[in-house]
Design a protein around this motif. Structure first.
Motif, PDB file in Angstrom:
ATOM      1  N   ILE A   7       0.700  -1.028  -0.327  1.00 32.29           N
ATOM      2  CA  ILE A   7       0.145   0.308   0.055  1.00 32.29           C
ATOM      3  C   ILE A   7       1.086   1.172   0.051  1.00 32.29           C
ATOM      4  CG2 ILE A   7      -1.451   1.508   1.208  1.00 32.29           C
ATOM      5  CD1 ILE A   7      -3.013  -1.329   2.057  1.00 32.29           C
ATOM      6  N   ARG A   8       1.826   1.033   0.804  1.00 34.07           N
ATOM      7  CA  ARG A   8       2.602   2.473   1.219  1.00 34.07           C
ATOM      8  C   ARG A   8       3.278   2.515  -0.590  1.00 34.07           C
ATOM      9  NH1 ARG A   8       7.553   3.224   5.442  1.00 34.07           N
ATOM     10  NH2 ARG A   8       9.290   5.179   4.389  1.00 34.07           N
ATOM     11  N   VAL A   9       4.028   1.554  -1.176  1.00 31.90           N
ATOM     12  CA  VAL A   9       4.385   2.173  -2.703  1.00 31.90           C
ATOM     13  C   VAL A   9       3.775   2.379  -3.761  1.00 31.90           C
ATOM     14  CG1 VAL A   9       5.348   0.883  -4.954  1.00 31.90           C
ATOM     15  CG2 VAL A   9       6.043  -0.240  -2.210  1.00 31.90           C
ATOM     16  N   ALA A  10       2.628   1.703  -3.371  1.00 30.41           N
ATOM     17  CA  ALA A  10       0.958   2.633  -4.491  1.00 30.41           C
ATOM     18  C   ALA A  10       0.944   4.333  -4.377  1.00 30.41           C
ATOM     19  CB  ALA A  10      -0.040   1.277  -3.790  1.00 30.41           C
ATOM     20  N   GLY A  11       1.123   4.032  -2.689  1.00 23.42           N
ATOM     21  CA  GLY A  11       0.105   5.670  -2.431  1.00 23.42           C
ATOM     22  C   GLY A  11       1.415   6.797  -2.799  1.00 23.42           C
ATOM     23  N   ARG A  12       2.936   5.913  -2.700  1.00 23.68           N
ATOM     24  CA  ARG A  12       3.852   7.324  -2.939  1.00 23.68           C
ATOM     25  C   ARG A  12       4.804   7.213  -4.023  1.00 23.68           C
ATOM     26  NH1 ARG A  12       7.846   7.294   2.314  1.00 23.68           N
ATOM     27  NH2 ARG A  12       6.111   7.259   3.827  1.00 23.68           N
ATOM     28  N   THR A  13       4.180   6.397  -5.008  1.00 24.20           N
ATOM     29  CA  THR A  13       4.517   6.859  -7.207  1.00 24.20           C
ATOM     30  C   THR A  13       3.528   7.892  -6.792  1.00 24.20           C
ATOM     31  OG1 THR A  13       5.069   5.560  -8.863  1.00 24.20           O
ATOM     32  CG2 THR A  13       3.089   4.894  -7.497  1.00 24.20           C
ATOM     33  N   GLU A  14       4.165   8.581  -8.436  1.00 21.13           N
ATOM     34  CA  GLU A  14       3.804   9.131  -9.095  1.00 21.13           C
ATOM     35  C   GLU A  14       3.234   8.515 -10.685  1.00 21.13           C
ATOM     36  OE1 GLU A  14       6.115  12.035  -9.268  1.00 21.13           O
ATOM     37  OE2 GLU A  14       5.502  13.310  -7.295  1.00 21.13           O
ATOM     38  N   ASP A  15       4.003   7.181 -10.442  1.00 21.80           N
ATOM     39  CA  ASP A  15       3.928   6.590 -12.376  1.00 21.80           C
ATOM     40  C   ASP A  15       2.418   5.834 -11.721  1.00 21.80           C
ATOM     41  OD1 ASP A  15       3.953   4.766 -14.299  1.00 21.80           O
ATOM     42  OD2 ASP A  15       5.388   4.649 -14.189  1.00 21.80           O
ATOM     43  N   PRO A  16       1.332   6.144 -12.968  1.00 18.47           N
ATOM     44  CA  PRO A  16       0.091   5.288 -12.834  1.00 18.47           C
ATOM     45  C   PRO A  16      -0.201   4.292 -13.022  1.00 18.47           C
ATOM     46  CG  PRO A  16      -0.186   7.338 -14.042  1.00 18.47           C
ATOM     47  CD  PRO A  16       1.388   7.125 -14.015  1.00 18.47           C
ATOM     48  N   PHE A  17       1.326   3.612 -13.925  1.00 20.24           N
ATOM     49  CA  PHE A  17       1.249   2.216 -13.660  1.00 20.24           C
ATOM     50  C   PHE A  17       1.497   1.573 -12.304  1.00 20.24           C
ATOM     51  CE2 PHE A  17       3.610  -1.517 -14.633  1.00 20.24           C
ATOM     52  CZ  PHE A  17       2.847  -2.377 -15.371  1.00 20.24           C
ATOM     53  N   VAL A  18       2.528   2.078 -11.741  1.00 18.11           N
ATOM     54  CA  VAL A  18       3.491   1.330 -10.784  1.00 18.11           C
ATOM     55  C   VAL A  18       2.047   1.230  -9.359  1.00 18.11           C
ATOM     56  CG1 VAL A  18       4.726   1.567  -8.855  1.00 18.11           C
ATOM     57  CG2 VAL A  18       5.623   2.015 -11.429  1.00 18.11           C
ATOM     58  N   ARG A  19       1.468   2.163  -9.351  1.00 15.29           N
ATOM     59  CA  ARG A  19       0.532   2.192  -8.429  1.00 15.29           C
ATOM     60  C   ARG A  19      -0.853   1.229  -8.824  1.00 15.29           C
ATOM     61  NH1 ARG A  19      -1.770   7.233  -9.948  1.00 15.29           N
ATOM     62  NH2 ARG A  19      -0.130   8.510  -8.973  1.00 15.29           N
ATOM     63  N   TYR A  20      -1.039   1.499  -9.438  1.00 14.97           N
ATOM     64  CA  TYR A  20      -2.187   0.531 -10.575  1.00 14.97           C
ATOM     65  C   TYR A  20      -1.787  -1.221 -10.176  1.00 14.97           C
ATOM     66  CZ  TYR A  20      -4.810   4.334 -12.163  1.00 14.97           C
ATOM     67  OH  TYR A  20      -5.596   5.473 -11.741  1.00 14.97           O
ATOM     68  N   ALA A  21      -0.165  -1.444 -10.388  1.00 16.80           N
ATOM     69  CA  ALA A  21       0.248  -2.758 -10.564  1.00 16.80           C
ATOM     70  C   ALA A  21       0.127  -3.342  -9.456  1.00 16.80           C
ATOM     71  CB  ALA A  21       1.246  -2.589 -11.404  1.00 16.80           C
ATOM     72  N   ALA A  22       0.932  -2.079  -8.085  1.00 16.37           N
ATOM     73  CA  ALA A  22       1.419  -2.706  -7.250  1.00 16.37           C
ATOM     74  C   ALA A  22      -0.384  -2.080  -5.714  1.00 16.37           C
ATOM     75  CB  ALA A  22       1.890  -1.004  -6.555  1.00 16.37           C
TER      76      ALA A  22
END
Length: 453
Positions: free
Chosen positions: A335-350
């Motif tokens: 959840i922390r990785v998904a919440g702190r990224t600015e890349d949409p793909f990284v957010r959805y994949a994480a």
């Protein structure tokens, strides 16, 4: 200044600082809390939690697979370490996949989304071909690879939906299309329903539930409105209710919720009840590793779906809470990785990977505790099964890559230099002349201009 009796100058004593009273809240516990909070907020915390948590779960799972599967292997006239060796081989291959995924750039992950989806759909359709698909425990979701090796393509369907769905939603977000409901649903929901249909053709409703959880997680991360989210959830719930009502096996599993004693007749609840017996007999610290009684033929699927019950019997409440804590740490880090990224793909994949692992862990543990129906899904990274372990470890590698790619984590990793500097490139060591160390003085002098003194 008056002199001393000996004629020597008086000794100047240091002025004592006034003793200030500490605030009432400034105690050891608060300082420890603040120190832990600072450590928790470090840039590489998520990276270490994902790497360390997944490694500990996998290693502990190997130990419990060896302990829980010995009796089953001997009853099948196989060596006692038969299932352990197969799981160890899958773990070694999975470690290679994890390392490869953790070193891949995000662009390569996105490029792999469509090939993985096409391969998963092809294999899931191949399962239904007579002579190729193999039925296990009433579910035809397996393909025989030769010998004792089989593969379950629906496990790779989870990874395919996460990668393809994350790439699809990220592309639509870049084009500002997610504000329209048709772009929110199409083609994500139809493709997900196609995967669900292929899985349900084989009768594996447990995997279908996990796939539905991934779909809902992606829609929620994409910002689906409440009415749209509720509509998809209502349709999926209605389909699930029809599938449960039309199957005597699934209705029997619902009837065993909260059962504490075996029953007579068609619904005996034997597996659910003996799972509770195993947990209850473990106590605080368990009966000891390898000393389980329920695995001696009383508890079906002791090394797969109900390995958490054997863990509770042998390692006790301390062991089960440790496993729960590791999964909680893994979920928090995702959840922390998904919440702190600015890349949409990284957010959805994480977010999709975190939803997948946590939902599957909750369903498996809830079934063992008698709180949820027995869905037949393994405990991620823990239960026996190479088909489930390989895509899960690849997904963990995705999380590690995303955690390393955070701006703060990337900066923290880039400042890690060798203590004595790097050697100059070119030529052998004896031909380079005296070694020049990358010290602070040399860096400071190199930064000056030629006329500066």
């Amino acid at each position: 200044m008056p002199g001393s009796r000996t004629g020597r100058p008086p000794v100047q004593r240091a002025v004592r600082r006034p003793v200030t009273a500490r605030p009432p809240g400034d105690n050891g516990v608060r300082r420890l809390y603040l120190r832990l909070q600072r450590a928790w907020d470090r840039p590489l915390t998520a990276y270490y939690l994902i790497l360390g948590g997944s490694l500990l779960i996998t290693v502990l799972g190997l130990v419990m697979v060896y302990s829980a599967s010995q009796i089953t292997a001997l009853q099948m006239s196989l060596p006692g370490s038969y299932f352990f060796r197969k799981q160890l081989l899958a773990a070694v291959i999975g470690a290679g996949l994890l390392f490869a995924a953790s070193r891949m750039p995000v662009k390569l992950h996105r490029a792999l989304a469509y090939p993985i989806l096409a391969g998963a759909v092809f294999l899931m359709a191949l399962v239904q071909v007579p002579g190729i698909g193999v039925a296990v425990n009433g579910n035809q979701n397996w393909i025989a690879l030769g010998g004792s090796f089989q593969i379950q393509p629906s496990e790779f369907g989870k990874l395919a939906l996460v990668l393809w769905g994350a790439d699809l939603i990220a592309r639509k977000q870049d084009k500002k299309l997610l504000t329209q409901w048709k772009h929110m649903l199409v083609p994500l929901v139809p493709v997900a329903f196609m995967l669900l249909g292929l899985i349900m053709l084989g009768g594996d409703m447990g995997t279908a539930i996990i796939l539905s959880a991934i779909l809902f997680g992606l829609l929620w991360l994409a910002g689906a409105p409440t009415r749209l989210f509720a509509g998809v959830l209502s349709v999926a719930g209605l389909i699930g209710l029809v599938l449960i009502k039309t199957s005597d096996n699934r209705m029997a599993r619902l009837a065993c919720l909260g059962a504490t004693e075996p029953r007579g007749g068609a619904v005996d609840c034997w597996q659910a009840v003996h799972g509770i017996y195993a947990l209850a007999s473990g106590g605080i610290f368990g009966s000891g590793l390898g000393a389980s009684v329920e695995k001696w033929g009383q508890l079906p699927e002791a090394h797969t779906d109900f390995i958490f019950a054997v863990t509770g019997e042998e390692l006790g409440l301390a062991g089960t809470l440790s496993v729960l804590g590791l999964f909680a740490a893994l979920g928090y880090a995702g959840i922390r990785v998904a919440g702190r990224t600015e890349d949409p793909f990284v957010r959805y994949a994480a977010g999709g990977v975190t939803t997948w692992i946590t939902a599957q862990a909750v369903i498996n543990i809830g079934a063992v505790l008698g709180l949820l129906p027995i869905a037949g899904v393994p405990l991620p990274l823990f239960s026996y099964g190479g088909s489930a372990l390989l895509p899960t470890m690849f997904a963990i590698g995705l999380l590690i890559a995303f955690a390393r790619d955070e701006p703060a984590a990337r900066a923290a990793l880039s400042v890690r230099q060798p203590r004595f500097g790097r050697k100059r490139a070119g030529g052998a060591a004896r031909d380079r002349g005296p070694r020049r160390w990358n010290t602070m003085r040399r860096r400071a002098s190199a930064a000056r201009s030629s006329g500066e003194r």
